[in-house]
Enzyme design. Structure first.
Site, PDB file in Angstrom:
ATOM      1  N   GLY A 133      44.528 -14.968  30.604  1.00 26.53           N
ATOM      2  CA  GLY A 133      43.701 -16.146  30.425  1.00 26.53           C
ATOM      3  C   GLY A 133      44.308 -17.278  31.222  1.00 26.53           C
ATOM      4  O   GLY A 133      45.055 -18.105  30.694  1.00 26.53           O
ATOM      5  N   GLY A 142      43.322 -20.086  32.594  1.00 23.68           N
ATOM      6  CA  GLY A 142      42.575 -21.325  32.711  1.00 23.68           C
ATOM      7  C   GLY A 142      43.517 -22.505  32.915  1.00 23.68           C
ATOM      8  O   GLY A 142      44.575 -22.372  33.541  1.00 23.68           O
ATOM      9  N   ALA A 143      43.169 -23.651  32.356  1.00 24.65           N
ATOM     10  CA  ALA A 143      43.955 -24.863  32.587  1.00 24.65           C
ATOM     11  C   ALA A 143      45.397 -24.697  32.118  1.00 24.65           C
ATOM     12  O   ALA A 143      46.346 -24.881  32.887  1.00 24.65           O
ATOM     13  CB  ALA A 143      43.296 -26.038  31.875  1.00 24.65           C
ATOM     14  N   GLY A 183      46.898 -21.887  30.876  1.00 21.48           N
ATOM     15  CA  GLY A 183      47.486 -20.659  31.390  1.00 21.48           C
ATOM     16  C   GLY A 183      48.006 -20.843  32.802  1.00 21.48           C
ATOM     17  O   GLY A 183      49.076 -20.333  33.170  1.00 21.48           O
ATOM     18  N   ALA A 206      46.508 -29.567  29.436  1.00 20.13           N
ATOM     19  CA  ALA A 206      46.084 -29.388  30.828  1.00 20.13           C
ATOM     20  C   ALA A 206      44.564 -29.388  30.874  1.00 20.13           C
ATOM     21  O   ALA A 206      43.893 -29.207  29.851  1.00 20.13           O
ATOM     22  CB  ALA A 206      46.634 -28.081  31.404  1.00 20.13           C
ATOM     23  N   LYS A 240      49.497 -28.076  14.444  1.00 24.60           N
ATOM     24  CA  LYS A 240      48.727 -28.108  15.691  1.00 24.60           C
ATOM     25  C   LYS A 240      47.241 -27.959  15.399  1.00 24.60           C
ATOM     26  O   LYS A 240      46.396 -28.593  16.051  1.00 24.60           O
ATOM     27  CB  LYS A 240      49.202 -27.000  16.633  1.00 24.60           C
ATOM     28  CG  LYS A 240      48.373 -26.850  17.910  1.00 24.60           C
ATOM     29  CD  LYS A 240      48.458 -28.054  18.819  1.00 24.60           C
ATOM     30  CE  LYS A 240      47.584 -27.934  20.059  1.00 24.60           C
ATOM     31  NZ  LYS A 240      47.963 -26.836  20.953  1.00 24.60           N
ATOM     32  N   ASN A 285      43.977 -30.145  16.685  1.00 22.67           N
ATOM     33  CA  ASN A 285      42.737 -29.592  17.227  1.00 22.67           C
ATOM     34  C   ASN A 285      41.553 -29.852  16.309  1.00 22.67           C
ATOM     35  O   ASN A 285      40.429 -30.077  16.775  1.00 22.67           O
ATOM     36  CB  ASN A 285      42.897 -28.087  17.444  1.00 22.67           C
ATOM     37  CG  ASN A 285      43.868 -27.768  18.559  1.00 22.67           C
ATOM     38  OD1 ASN A 285      43.900 -28.452  19.578  1.00 22.67           O
ATOM     39  ND2 ASN A 285      44.689 -26.745  18.367  1.00 22.67           N
ATOM     40  N   SER A 309      40.439 -29.780  24.932  1.00 20.64           N
ATOM     41  CA  SER A 309      39.892 -28.560  25.537  1.00 20.64           C
ATOM     42  C   SER A 309      38.462 -28.268  25.104  1.00 20.64           C
ATOM     43  O   SER A 309      37.664 -27.748  25.891  1.00 20.64           O
ATOM     44  CB  SER A 309      40.786 -27.362  25.201  1.00 20.64           C
ATOM     45  OG  SER A 309      40.881 -27.171  23.795  1.00 20.64           O
ATOM     46  N   GLU A 334      35.504 -23.186  20.484  1.00 23.57           N
ATOM     47  CA  GLU A 334      36.312 -22.434  19.525  1.00 23.57           C
ATOM     48  C   GLU A 334      36.230 -23.016  18.118  1.00 23.57           C
ATOM     49  O   GLU A 334      37.094 -22.751  17.283  1.00 23.57           O
ATOM     50  CB  GLU A 334      37.774 -22.431  19.974  1.00 23.57           C
ATOM     51  CG  GLU A 334      38.025 -21.795  21.328  1.00 23.57           C
ATOM     52  CD  GLU A 334      39.470 -21.911  21.763  1.00 23.57           C
ATOM     53  OE1 GLU A 334      40.120 -20.870  21.911  1.00 23.57           O
ATOM     54  OE2 GLU A 334      39.934 -23.050  21.953  1.00 23.57           O
TER      55      GLU A 334
END
Length: 311
Positions: A7, A9-10, A12, A131, A187, A191, A260, A273
């Site tokens: 994965g 993406g940003a 990763g 990111a 965390k 989120n 994200s 998500e």
């Protein structure tokens, strides 16, 4: 160490870049065709605090994996709803000695991984690194972050500390903890507030934090997380968690960041998500008999937003 980023993406891409720069043999695994093509043609572009770098890092699709590409460590950065399929697809890159580290947003991902991988090879954690994707092949980040991780299988503490050391040598500030579920819940509180609220309101974290209502809304959501966590013997201090979240408002650090979920839905028109964050708290609340009205409503609002944006 041979490391696969499942994965890319940003986030990763950021991890892959930093681990590559530290001398590890890194391979990126992703399904986004434009992203793969851009990295193959131009290298991975990484903008860190306004300075852009380029690194030549191999990238493949899961379907291109062969049995001779086994690695020492897989770090999973897929979206939560893609995790099950990714684990199935990357099995050929793993042998009995390959460890897998899951740093996904949300709660309960180890249950999915454990369907395919022996518990002794599974490590779970959370990260406060951030990111975003500028475009295919180009990730952007600013500020610093940290990682907390723990072994899932008994007796694997030494291996967990070895993984943490490798990540820290790459500047990723990782540490072993014997209570990772508490940090995962912390965390998840970040989120569970910043992701959904900034997506619905279409703002960065600092702009939300500057409103008169921010503190009360965040506190109420965190109380729901804490009530559910208590039923799993996890102590989550509400005041400490709220203070931790409110640090995200600082424009000198990450306040200008769009979470994200906002990137997924508003910028890239992709599913979110939410079911693995606030939705997970709603489901657990039903299981334990805990009222979670804010999480319930925020989950519904995000699904409404998905229906509007993605129709």
């Amino acid at each position: 160490m041979k490391i696969a980023i499942a994965g890319a993406g940003a986030l990763g891409s950021r991890f892959g870049y930093m681990l590559h720069q530290a001398g590890n043999e890194v391979i990126l695994i992703d399904n986004w065709v434009d992203h793969i093509q851009a990295i193959r043609e131009h290298g991975l572009k990484m903008t860190i605090d306004a300075e852009t770098f380029t690194a030549e890092i191999p990238i493949i699709t899961p379907q291109e994996i062969t049995s001779d590409q086994t690695v020492d460590l897989v770090i999973v950065f897929t979206k939560a709803m893609q995790l099950d399929q990714m684990i199935q697809d990357i099995k050929p890159i793993m042998n009995d000695d390959t460890d897998i580290l899951c740093l996904l947003n949300g709660i309960g991902h180890e249950d999915i991984i454990a369907k395919y991988i022996d518990a002794k090879n599974i490590f779970i954690g959370n990260t406060m690194w951030t990111a975003s994707l500028v475009g295919p092949g180009h990730s952007k980040s600013f500020g610093s972050g940290s990682i907390n991780l723990q072994n899932l299988g008994e007796g694997q503490e030494i291996e967990a500390k070895k993984i943490a050391a490798c990540l820290s040598e790459a500047g990723l500030n990782a540490r072993f903890t014997d209570n990772v579920h508490a940090t995962i819940y912390l965390k998840a509180c970040v989120n569970g507030t910043m992701n959904g609220l900034c997506t619905i309101l279409d703002v960065d974290m600092a702009t939300f934090g500057e409103t008169n209502q921010a503190h009360e809304i965040v506190t109420t959501i965190v109380k729901e997380f804490a009530a559910v966590a208590a039923h799993e013997n996890i102590e989550l201090n509400v005041d400490d968690a709220v203070a931790f979240i409110e640090k995200c408002y600082d424009r000198q650090t990450i306040g200008d960041h769009y979470p994200s979920m906002h990137q997924d839905l508003i910028r890239n028109h992709r599913m979110t998500e939410i079911d693995y964050i606030n939705g997970a708290i709603s489901r657990k609340g039903q299981k334990y008999g805990v009222a979670t009205p804010y999480c319930d409503f925020l989950t519904q609002l995000i699904h409404v937003k998905e229906n509007i944006v993605l129709k």
